[in-house]
Design an enzyme around this catalytic site. Structure first.
Site, mmCIF file in Angstrom:
data_model
loop_
_atom_site.group_PDB
_atom_site.id
_atom_site.type_symbol
_atom_site.label_atom_id
_atom_site.label_comp_id
_atom_site.label_asym_id
_atom_site.label_seq_id
_atom_site.Cartn_x
_atom_site.Cartn_y
_atom_site.Cartn_z
ATOM 1 N N TYR A 18 0.843 -1.196 0.000
ATOM 2 C CA TYR A 18 0.000 0.000 0.000
ATOM 3 C C TYR A 18 0.883 1.254 0.000
ATOM 4 C CZ TYR A 18 -3.817 3.127 1.553
ATOM 5 O OH TYR A 18 -4.746 4.125 1.669
ATOM 6 N N CYS A 19 1.831 1.327 0.943
ATOM 7 C CA CYS A 19 2.683 2.509 1.049
ATOM 8 C C CYS A 19 3.658 2.605 -0.119
ATOM 9 C CB CYS A 19 3.439 2.489 2.378
ATOM 10 S SG CYS A 19 2.390 2.777 3.821
ATOM 11 N N VAL A 20 4.127 1.470 -0.633
ATOM 12 C CA VAL A 20 4.990 1.502 -1.817
ATOM 13 C C VAL A 20 4.228 2.126 -2.985
ATOM 14 C CG1 VAL A 20 6.154 0.084 -3.545
ATOM 15 C CG2 VAL A 20 6.433 -0.438 -1.116
#
Length: 318
Positions: free
Chosen positions: A75-77
């Site tokens: 998600y954060c990538v």
């Protein structure tokens, strides 16, 4: 909580989040059942990633993306990789994760981003799906949606006022003494104060929610094993909680998994905590505390390792 239903301090947090970040970021908004944890996470994110400093925004986003990749947080990538793609290229060719070898001011800035995303990655892995995009979005448009999201977050809104987020935290957190493990940030008093206030608020939330047995277990476990994953099985965590009182085991299991293998926290882990009496606020506080405790351990270990390593020119001398 619906953003439109927010009142008081939570509404103020949402306004600042949308103004400075561009969107009501789910990794912060999902924490509102425990407002102090939401505010602390936002303080760390805003002051480390968004407020202007010596390092560029693109370098900071590169750090956020690299840390997220290391922590298996797709998600954060996706979010920060897309944001990075909408910014000017990073202004140097260093490994963005090598913050601990930077000069003191850059060390404070990039170390703060590292700490923040070691924390946020774990929260996201526990509470959010693998992608910020809806499952029903066709594959053909997902790339376009990712780029559009990154462009919104990367848009130039001017540098946020330094330290303005601290007013969202309780006064005792704002006045807390600097813990020893944040000494690496001493070259930037603003960042050190912001991180001190954030970790203080989350520590207090953990102390109110988790029994001493659970917190003590996590501290001992990290000291012995570190924060790296223990393999594909979760049996190590079930074994580790056997010495806890039966009533404490569900939260103990949740905190251990959050700290070392947050992507392995399943619905069954959360359900067991609910059966033991944990509500939404308790779950957020427990996960926030475990995530920040693991983040602090990771950064403290990296900082200590660097301080024990002599410079290259000294290592090559006879």
């Amino acid at each position: 909580m619906s953003p439109r239903a927010a009142r008081g301090a939570t509404a103020a947090l949402h306004r600042q989040l949308e103004r400075d970040f561009g969107v009501l970021a789910p990794p912060v908004a999902l924490l509102t059942p425990a407002p102090e944890c939401a505010a602390a996470t936002w303080v760390a994110l805003r002051e480390s990633l968004l407020v202007a400093g010596r390092t560029s925004r693109s370098t900071r986003e590169a750090v956020a993306t690299a840390v997220s990749r290391d922590n298996t947080c797709p998600y954060c990538v996706e979010v920060h990789g897309s944001t990075l793609g909408s910014l000017d290229p990073a202004d140097d060719a260093r490994d963005p994760r090598a913050w601990s070898t930077a000069d003191p001011v850059e060390r404070a800035e990039l170390g703060a981003v590292t700490l923040t995303f070691e924390h946020i990655n774990r929260l996201v892995n526990v509470f959010l799906p693998d992608s910020p995009l809806p499952d029903f979005a066709p594959a053909a448009v997902r790339g376009t949606l990712r780029r559009a999201t990154g462009a919104v977050i990367a848009a130039d809104r001017g540098s946020p006022v330094p330290g303005a987020s601290l007013e969202l935290l309780p006064e005792p957190a704002r006045r807390a003494p600097v813990p020893d493990d944040l000494g690496w940030a001493v070259a930037d008093p603003r960042i050190q104060q912001a991180l001190t206030a954030a970790v203080s608020a989350i520590d207090e939330a953990g102390a109110r929610t988790l029994p001493d047995t659970v917190r003590g277990l996590l501290h001992r476990h990290l000291a012995e094993h570190g924060t790296g994953p223990a393999g594909v099985s979760r049996s190590w965590a079930r074994t580790a909680v056997r010495d806890l009182p039966v009533a404490d085991r569900p939260l103990g299991h949740l905190t251990l998994l959050t700290a070392r293998a947050s992507y392995q926290v399943g619905d069954d882990t959360v359900a067991a905590c609910r059966e033991a009496g944990a509500d939404d606020a308790a779950l957020v506080r427990a996960v926030s505390w475990a995530a920040m405790t693991a983040a602090r351990h990771t950064v403290r270990t990296a900082s200590a390792r660097t301080s024990r390593t002599p410079p290259e020119n000294e290592r090559n001398q006879p």
